[in-house]
Design a protein around this motif. Structure first.
Motif, mmCIF file in Angstrom:
data_model
loop_
_atom_site.group_PDB
_atom_site.id
_atom_site.type_symbol
_atom_site.label_atom_id
_atom_site.label_comp_id
_atom_site.label_asym_id
_atom_site.label_seq_id
_atom_site.Cartn_x
_atom_site.Cartn_y
_atom_site.Cartn_z
ATOM 1 N N ASP A 1 39.396 44.110 39.227
ATOM 2 C CA ASP A 1 38.235 43.230 39.076
ATOM 3 C C ASP A 1 38.599 41.956 38.320
ATOM 4 O O ASP A 1 38.783 41.976 37.107
ATOM 5 C CB ASP A 1 37.140 43.992 38.321
ATOM 6 C CG ASP A 1 35.786 43.330 38.406
ATOM 7 O OD1 ASP A 1 35.678 42.323 39.120
ATOM 8 O OD2 ASP A 1 34.842 43.833 37.763
ATOM 9 N N ALA B 1 35.468 43.059 48.913
ATOM 10 C CA ALA B 1 34.401 42.199 48.387
ATOM 11 C C ALA B 1 33.114 42.969 48.140
ATOM 12 O O ALA B 1 32.410 42.731 47.141
ATOM 13 C CB ALA B 1 34.158 41.044 49.358
ATOM 14 N N GLU B 2 32.772 43.894 49.037
ATOM 15 C CA GLU B 2 31.532 44.647 48.882
ATOM 16 C C GLU B 2 31.532 45.466 47.598
ATOM 17 O O GLU B 2 30.507 45.553 46.898
ATOM 18 C CB GLU B 2 31.327 45.569 50.091
ATOM 19 C CG GLU B 2 31.158 44.855 51.424
ATOM 20 C CD GLU B 2 32.473 44.526 52.102
ATOM 21 O OE1 GLU B 2 32.444 44.089 53.264
ATOM 22 O OE2 GLU B 2 33.537 44.696 51.452
ATOM 23 N N LEU C 1 33.343 44.765 44.940
ATOM 24 C CA LEU C 1 33.259 43.816 43.830
ATOM 25 C C LEU C 1 31.808 43.470 43.531
ATOM 26 O O LEU C 1 31.374 43.452 42.368
ATOM 27 C CB LEU C 1 34.050 42.550 44.158
ATOM 28 C CG LEU C 1 35.571 42.631 44.083
ATOM 29 C CD1 LEU C 1 36.212 41.394 44.698
ATOM 30 C CD2 LEU C 1 36.048 42.800 42.641
ATOM 31 N N SER C 2 31.036 43.227 44.589
ATOM 32 C CA SER C 2 29.626 42.859 44.408
ATOM 33 C C SER C 2 28.821 44.017 43.824
ATOM 34 O O SER C 2 27.897 43.807 43.032
ATOM 35 C CB SER C 2 29.024 42.443 45.749
ATOM 36 O OG SER C 2 29.688 41.299 46.260
ATOM 37 N N ALA C 3 29.197 45.248 44.213
ATOM 38 C CA ALA C 3 28.448 46.419 43.755
ATOM 39 C C ALA C 3 28.911 46.928 42.403
ATOM 40 O O ALA C 3 28.305 47.853 41.840
ATOM 41 C CB ALA C 3 28.573 47.543 44.790
#
Length: 677
Positions: free
Chosen positions: A113, A146-147, A149-151
């Motif tokens: 991250d 990416a998904e 990371l967003s979550a």
């Protein structure tokens, strides 16, 4: 590693896969128990091309980015002072492939991250012939998406994926299918990707492929692969381990957006392959030594000396690349046997041809050998001779009119041409084009004939001991590198001009100033590989005298092996912090660099560039070098009576082009086709 989930692809994958048998037998492993990476299994991808994914890092073969420690392969991403990143990508291409079975890797990942993209994956062995995705790709582990990371779940989310070229009545084209799972939420793991090691595995059969984590029951993704559309997954594959920074997977495309802690370390405890103990199929392992050729291998030859001859239509195909300018015929006027190749070259356009391989030809035993052929022509046209490899691209030697270094004369008669393969720096484990010809547009039509093309195996390497001199008139040496006989001194790209000499010893020195190219370089390059293993000890040193008054940064280096940017090490000299007590006062200083400062990157048993000078940060006003020699070469039978002074220096400096990948790190083949002043 391009993960692009396709609705079409999802529709054609199997809905479920039968349960897997637990019985299996270990057939191959790398436990990383030694003190270095096993080069018989792994090689490197290097460079900063973005790798088709807009990745940010530069991949290197440096031990700072990939090394073995405490029973682990460690792939380390580093951030430089300018914000850029380096990392490593290891592959078993041309060294180890396998087909079917169960594969496992025990891996611990760094904090992802944000922006790191680690992967454990594999590509089809015909990658060099059909490209991607037709070769097929199996992604056993990817993380950092990416998904996630967003979550906020990036350190526990893993992905598996398939990529291939699908052909069926329903759909023809690129197909991609991937899924992700959460270690904690989906599999009940007590640790995430960064807290402990996890086993990332794949069970691969002729009918199905299942990717899983820690236990075969923890399925990440699977397909039923018994349809003919999945032929990419019925061939040998090679392995890849890498740690990318940024790119399409995390959807981060700027250095400034990478917030993952640096250095970032990916720990690989082992990679293991098992036979599934199924009576209907077995695991196949192919190592480099299993496929390596030996003896004289013919490309287009009827010679009685051949141990093997490649067959047109089976092993290789001959292609003329520009049929507007080059026409091939078979001539009965052969140099040997019954047939020769004859090419009519038309003026006004470039010309070229090649023998394209149906598979990667393994010439690992020929790196120090020769490419031999007979040729006849009356043209003064420069003729390029090359070979190409899947692992490292192509390499060329120019046959220049008036230079008969390799044996060609332009009198219309057959002549034997023999080119040391040390001049053609490619990955010899993965030859994809066995022989190529090219040339720029000719001013007039001409005929070129060629026959009896074959490779001969490596010759024995020169292995000096004691004191080995490169450029000295007074230092007593056990052996000497003789310019013009053993190799030459090459100026890269006409970047250095000769200046007034004020020798440290003897009557001559190497005195230069920049030509204004903005960079500069030169090297003592051997005509064949040197075995400097005797100098791979704690007492050996590369010694030379050096002087400059310039503030320009430069590097001293050595290069081993045949592949550009692999097996090379540079020692940087920077004004104000020069190493080895060197001072930029315009006076002579003797410099001794421990060979151990090179040998972490340079294979001392296979050295091709014995001494290099490189500057990439502008021009240099003056630099002078003299009295270059290696000392401390251990031997069981050193004989001081063999010591002798060097009698003379050769001052015929050869010039060559700068390195094709940015002009910074000269390749092993920079010393081809020398031109004398």
């Amino acid at each position: 590693m391009n993960l692009k989930k396709s609705a079409i692809a999802a529709a054609i994958v199997g809905a479920c896969v039968s349960s897997l048998a637990n019985s299996k037998t270990l057939v191959w492993e790398d436990n990383f128990d030694g003190d270095s990476i096993d080069k018989s299994v792994w090689t490197y991808d290097v460079g900063n091309s973005g790798w088709g994914n807009n990745e940010l890092q530069t991949y290197t073969d440096d031990t700072a980015n990939a090394y073995v420690e405490d029973g682990n392969l460690i792939i380390q991403a580093l951030q430089n002072d300018d914000g850029s990143f380096t990392s490593a990508r290891l592959k078993s291409l041309g060294r180890m492939t396998y087909k079917y079975g169960t594969i496992e890797a025990r891996i611990k990942l760094p904090d992802l991250d944000a922006g790191l993209w680690p992967a454990f994956w594999q590509l089809g062995g015909d990658y060099g012939q059909v490209g991607w995705p037709a070769c097929g790709e199996l992604d056993i582990l990817e993380a950092g998406m990416a998904e996630a990371l967003s979550a906020g779940t990036v350190n526990s989310e893993v992905s598996g994926a398939f990529h291939w070229w699908h052909e069926s009545d329903d759909y023809t084209g690129q197909a991609d299918y991937g899924q992700s799972k959460n270690l904690v939420d989906d599999f009940g793991s007590s640790t995430d990707l960064t807290e402990d090691y996890h086993i990332f595995g794949m069970t691969w059969t002729p009918d199905s492929i299942v990717m899983w984590v820690d236990d075969e029951a923890n399925e990440v993704i699977s397909i039923g692969s018994d349809d003919p559309a999945f032929d990419e997954f019925r061939q040998h594959h090679f392995l890849i381990l890498n740690l990318a920074v940024g790119g399409i997977f995390p959807e981060i495309y700027a250095n400034s957006e990478i917030t993952a802690p640096m250095p970032a370390k990916m720990y690989v405890d082992y990679v293991r392959i098992y036979d599934n103990d199924d009576s209907s199929y077995s695991t196949e392992i192919a190592l480099a030594e299993d496929t390596a050729k030996n003896g004289d291998v013919g490309v287009f030859s009827e010679g009685s000396n051949l141990s093997e001859s490649l067959q047109l239509g089976t092993d290789t195909e001959m292609y003329v690349w520009n049929q507007n300018s080059m026409t091939a015929t078979v001539s009965a006027e052969a140099a040997e046997g019954d047939e020769a190749l004859e090419f009519d070259i038309t003026a006004g356009e470039w010309f070229g041809m090649g023998f394209w391989m149906h598979y990667d030809l393994n010439l690992m035993n020929y790196e120090n050998g020769h490419l031999n052929f007979k040729m006849k022509t009356t043209s003064s046209q420069t003729i390029g001779i090359g070979i190409s490899s899947t692992g490292s691209g192509d390499a060329w030697v120019d046959l220049v009119d008036g230079d008969d270094t390799y044996g060609l004369e332009r009198d219309g008669e057959w002549h034997q041409v023999s080119i040391p393969l040390s001049k053609l720096g490619v990955d010899f484990n993965t030859i994809s084009q066995a022989f190529m010809i090219r040339g720029d547009a000719a001013s007039e039509d001409f005929v070129l004939a060629i026959d009896d093309i074959y490779f001969s195996e490596s010759v024995e390497k020169t292995a000096p001991t004691g004191v080995f001199s490169l450029y000295t008139e007074t230092t007593e040496a056990n052996s000497t590198f003789t310019l013009g006989t053993d190799g030459n001194l090459y100026i890269w790209g006409d970047t250095l001009l000769e200046a007034t000499q004020t020798p440290f010893e003897g009557e001559e020195s190497l005195s230069y100033y920049s030509s204004g190219a903005g960079w500069f370089g030169m090297a003592f390059t051997a005509d064949s590989y040197y075995d400097l293993s005797a100098f791979d000890n704690d007492s050996a040193a590369l010694n030379f005298a050096l002087k400059t008054s310039s503030d320009t940064t430069f590097k001293i280096g050595m290069k081993s092996g045949s592949v550009s940017d692999i097996g090379q090490q540079w020692i940087e000299f920077t004004s104000g912090s020069d190493p080895y007590d060197f001072a930029r006062d315009g006076e002579w200083h003797q410099v001794s660099i421990p060979v151990s400062d090179f040998s972490s990157e340079v294979d001392m048993s296979n050295v091709i560039q014995l001494f290099e000078l490189l500057g990439v940060d502008g021009d240099i006003s003056d630099i002078e070098i003299d009295d270059i020699y290696f000392s401390g070469g251990s031997s069981d039978s050193d004989n001081s009576d063999n010591c002798r002074p060097r009698s003379h220096k050769c001052h015929s400096h050869q010039k060559k082009h700068k390195h094709r990948h940015g002009g910074c790190t000269p390749p092993a083949q920079c010393a081809q086709s020398p031109r004398r002043n």
